[in-house]
Write an enzyme that holds these catalytic residues in place. Structure first.
Site, short mmCIF file in Angstrom:
data_model
loop_
_atom_site.label_atom_id
_atom_site.label_comp_id
_atom_site.label_asym_id
_atom_site.label_seq_id
_atom_site.Cartn_x
_atom_site.Cartn_y
_atom_site.Cartn_z
N GLY A 366 0.82 -1.22 -0.04
CA GLY A 366 0.00 0.01 0.01
C GLY A 366 0.74 1.35 0.00
N PRO A 367 0.08 2.62 -0.30
CG PRO A 367 -1.31 3.93 -1.13
CD PRO A 367 -1.28 2.60 -0.28
N GLY A 369 2.46 5.31 5.02
CA GLY A 369 1.54 5.82 6.07
C GLY A 369 0.37 5.27 6.29
N GLY A 371 -0.23 2.05 7.44
CA GLY A 371 0.03 1.17 8.60
C GLY A 371 0.42 0.00 8.45
CB SER A 711 -7.31 4.52 -15.82
OG SER A 711 -6.38 5.58 -15.25
CE LYS A 754 -7.67 5.05 -11.42
NZ LYS A 754 -7.74 4.38 -12.51
#
Length: 805
Positions: A366-367, A369, A371, A711, A754
């Site tokens: 995941g990005p 920050g 967790g 996209s 998104k």
């Protein structure tokens, strides 16, 4: 040969420029020459029976003959003999006759120089005689410290009546820099010259005295060291006879005792290697350099916690409880972690030992920050096992993981072994942080080591090069983290199960801030809940306007900054006991808002469509603008787009052209500009003429920011269709999807981020591909689905029908 046998001075004679050699009158010396100009000068002098002047270059290896590149005073003399040497060099025997000054030098004729003879200034014989005696006495003092002045030279100096000759002889022997040597050489005041020589000799005398004192001190120190060594050896021998010195023996006994205690858990190879090294250490002299290295190895091996495990039973309920305590939301990630440990608990209860190490390695993706690492911390806390964090970001040296061979200076074990030593247990929770950022270089490929570490079939016999024996890593619980799965090599991806941790919604961030971040930061800054008051609107404003991220790391920093200012305010004013922070106060504490997703436009426009994009910090609205210009049907694309988006723009333009040709997209014939002839003849135009007579300029704003991804196809096609048909696009509608040439809408990734971006921008409707509608909406937060009308589209016709007015 005397100067009287040659022409009177001044005269123009050949010039020889030497690098290092300072010559003096009445000196006969060999000179080795390789420079072409110098060789020509020698040949000219011999051919025409001329004198030459020898000067010295100011810079070593100076090849240029420029006016300021050499000293203007040299020695006039003649060439007695010339011998040719290999490689084009020559050797000449030079006889110095007098000092000369170069009065004119033509750089276009560097072979010759105009020279005049220089003489010493008038002097007092009595003064000079006294100075000569002082000089000779100083030389004698120096000769007693240094052998550069032999007895024969001193005798020559004493017998010589020519003070100038005495000065030349001494100057030729002294070790001087070029500038100092030239200063003595060029001095025409003989009295001053002798005084300068006395000063130089006295400096050398002082220098040699200091050197001698230092040498004596060093020698005495070395002698003392040798003496101390032999005394220590004698003391050791005496103590050994008396049975007093048992330090080394006690250490060896201690090592053997520790080894015996670990024998059952070490494995045959480990025990054999360690025992061999202890025996080798016992035979080695303690003062040997290898002894300390070997002792370090033995102590490090015995520090490895063989046979030491955390005996706490795995409990799924305790894991779930800890995860819920430390993290808000992340339901899918928590559920998968609970399932993982449920399997381990069952295997443990049924004592299925052979399968215990066959579990899957979890990788949180995941990005930044969101967790990922803190989930591993919670697992460690729930299992009551030590946590070992290994940062893999940017690691290129394979020896960082596998260890260095002991043949290298400063060799150390790899990070995995050091992690076990730090944890003091053989079954810690080991976090492999940023596994997607492993590098490869000439120092090896760390990915290959990770393949072995994460493979249950191999990691029970992981071999560290420093230890030189296999070590069991099968009981370690490995948890890895990554930002982008695509950067992880395929064989390594196969070893792991990925749990995606997506962006937090604004509502989730609010609850995280309220229940976790604010209490933690208040405690960290020494504040109590009664001293600071922050309402819901303030927290939501901070989330929306002062941070833009998928996680909450920057949000924590903002609260930290806020509370620092509160602390200062409380300390500055004794009357302040409680600080209430509202939305209006944020500008005082945090300056102006930094980020803000542009809300949906209230007015509908032609050629402006709203796309949805995925970024490393979550989703974002991507506005795409298009205009038509009179031209020939060309397409121009700007906005720092990558190759994929450039191809999407071409496909979109082709699809819109096809729709116009098939009359699926309605075009008003009045939009097509007529030529003068067509106006005269009142020619009926073909609808397809509209894209033949206009150029399309497609632009994605924020041109300095690179953009790429599959996209934006339907968004680009909608903008092009809008400008060609002159129909407005609904301002409150956003979309994402890729197009094929046949007009079908393909599925995309990052739907959750998104849709959250569309929610933040207050869109009312979102168009998404059919497949994403069927399979991905379960991951989207309910509050987002409630606020948006999400419509599935199959073709570009569906997009145009929904979006165009």
């Amino acid at each position: 040969m005397q100067l009287e046998n040659y022409e009177d001075f001044p005269q123009t004679i050949p010039l020889i420029i030497e690098d290092e050699l300072f010559l003096y009158p009445f000196m006969i010396a060999p000179i080795f020459l390789s420079d072409e100009q110098n060789i020509k000068a020698v040949e000219n002098a011999i051919e025409f029976n001329k004198l030459v002047i020898v000067s010295v270059s100011k810079t070593a290896n100076e090849k240029n003959r420029e006016k300021d590149s050499f000293y203007d005073i040299g020695v006039i003399g003649n060439i007695m003999r010339k011998v040719s040497l290999p490689d084009g060099k020559i050797k000449v025997l030079f006889q110095g006759l007098a000092k000369g000054k170069i009065i004119d030098f033509n750089e276009s004729r560097p072979l010759f120089a105009a020279v005049e003879k220089i003489e010493n200034e008038p002097f007092s014989n009595e003064a000079i005689k006294s100075l000569v005696e002082v000089v000779i006495e100083s030389v004698k003092k120096l000769s007693r410290l240094n052998s550069k002045f032999p007895v024969d030279l001193i005798k020559t100096l004493e017998e010589n009546d020519d003070a100038s000759r005495v000065a030349d002889l001494i100057s030729s022997v002294l070790n001087l820099k070029k500038d100092e040597a030239f200063k003595l050489f060029s001095q025409t005041n003989l009295e001053q010259r002798l005084l300068d020589i006395i000063e130089v000799i006295n400096k050398e005398i002082e220098s040699y005295k200091i050197q001698k004192e230092i040498t004596q001190k060093v020698n005495s120190k070395i002698e003392k060291t040798h003496k101390d060594y032999f005394l220590k050896e004698q003391i050791k021998a005496l103590q050994k006879e008396l049975g007093v010195d048992n330090q080394k023996e006690e250490e060896i006994k201690s090592y053997k005792k520790k080894l015996k205690a670990k024998k059952t858990f070490m494995g045959k190879d480990a025990y054999k290697e360690t025992k061999r090294q202890i025996e080798k250490l016992s035979r080695m002299n303690p003062d040997s350099p290898d002894a300390s290295l070997l002792q370090t190895y033995v102590e490090l091996v015995l520090d490895i916690p063989f046979g030491e495990y955390s005996n706490e039973k795995i409990s799924v309920s305790s894991v779930e409880k800890q995860l819920n305590k430390d993290h808000y939301s992340l339901e899918k990630a928590k559920e998968r972690i609970a399932e993982y440990f449920a399997v381990k608990q069952l295997l443990e209860q049924r004592k299925i030992e052979d399968l215990k190490s066959k579990g899957t390695v979890l990788c949180f993706v995941g990005p930044p920050g969101v967790g990922k690492t803190s989930l591993a911390n919670s697992i460690s806390e729930a299992l009551k096992r030590p946590l070992v964090r290994i940062a893999l970001g940017g690691m290129e040296d394979v020896n960082e993981l596998r260890g260095h061979r002991r043949t290298y200076v400063g060799a150390m074990p790899g990070r995995l072994v050091k992690g076990l030593i730090d944890a003091k247990k053989m079954n810690p929770v080991m976090v492999l942080d940023e596994i997607d950022k492993l590098g490869t270089s000439h120092r090896g490929d760390p990915t290959a080591v990770m393949l072995e570490v994460l493979d249950p079939e191999q990691n029970h016999e992981f071999r560290d090069l420093y230890l030189n024996f296999p070590i069991d890593l099968s009981q370690v619980i490995f948890v890895s983290t990554a930002n982008d799965i695509r950067n992880i090599p395929a064989p390594l991806r196969d070893r792991m199960e990925f749990i995606e941790i997506s962006s937090y919604t604004p509502n989730e961030k609010y609850h995280i801030a309220k229940d976790y971040l604010i209490p933690q930061e208040l405690e960290k800054h020494g504040l109590s809940k009664n001293e600071v008051s922050i309402n819901k609107a303030t927290i939501e404003t901070i989330i929306s306007k002062y941070t833009r991220e998928a996680g909450v790391r920057n949000l924590r920093r903002v609260f930290s900054k806020l509370f620092r200012k509160v602390v200062k305010q409380i300390l500055s004013d004794e009357n302040v006991t409680k600080v209430a922070i509202g939305v209006k106060d944020l500008k005082t504490y945090l300056d102006n808002p930094i980020f803000e997703i542009d809300p949906a436009d209230k007015e509908n426009f032609v050629g402006i469509s709203n796309g949805l994009a995925w970024t490393s910090v979550g989703g974002d609205i991507l506005k795409i603008e298009a205009i038509k210009l009179k031209g020939k049907g060309d397409l121009k694309v700007t906005g720092s787009l990558g190759d994929v988006m450039k191809e999407s723009s071409s496909i979109s333009y082709s699809v819109v052209k096809l729709l116009i040709d098939e009359c699926s997209l309605k075009i008003d014939e009045k939009l097509i500009p007529k030529t003068f002839k067509e106006q005269e003849e009142n020619t009926k135009l073909d609808i397809s003429e509209i894209y033949k007579r206009y150029d399309i300029h497609l632009h994605v704003p924020a041109g300095a920011t690179p953009k790429d991804g599959p996209s934006a196809g339907i968004t680009m096609a909608l903008a092009i269709a809008s400008v060609l048909s002159n129909r407005k696009i609904k301002a409150d509608i956003a979309m994402t999807g890729e197009l094929t040439l046949s007009g079908k809408v393909l599925p995309i990734g990052g739907l959750k981020e998104k849709l959250i971006a569309a929610f933040k921008a207050k869109m009312t409707k979102v168009l998404i591909p059919r497949k994403n509608f069927e399979r991905d909406l379960d991951d989207v937060p309910q509050e987002v689905k409630d606020a948006l009308t999400i419509k599935a589209v199959d073709t570009i016709d569906d997009v145009l029908n929904e979006a165009l007015i």
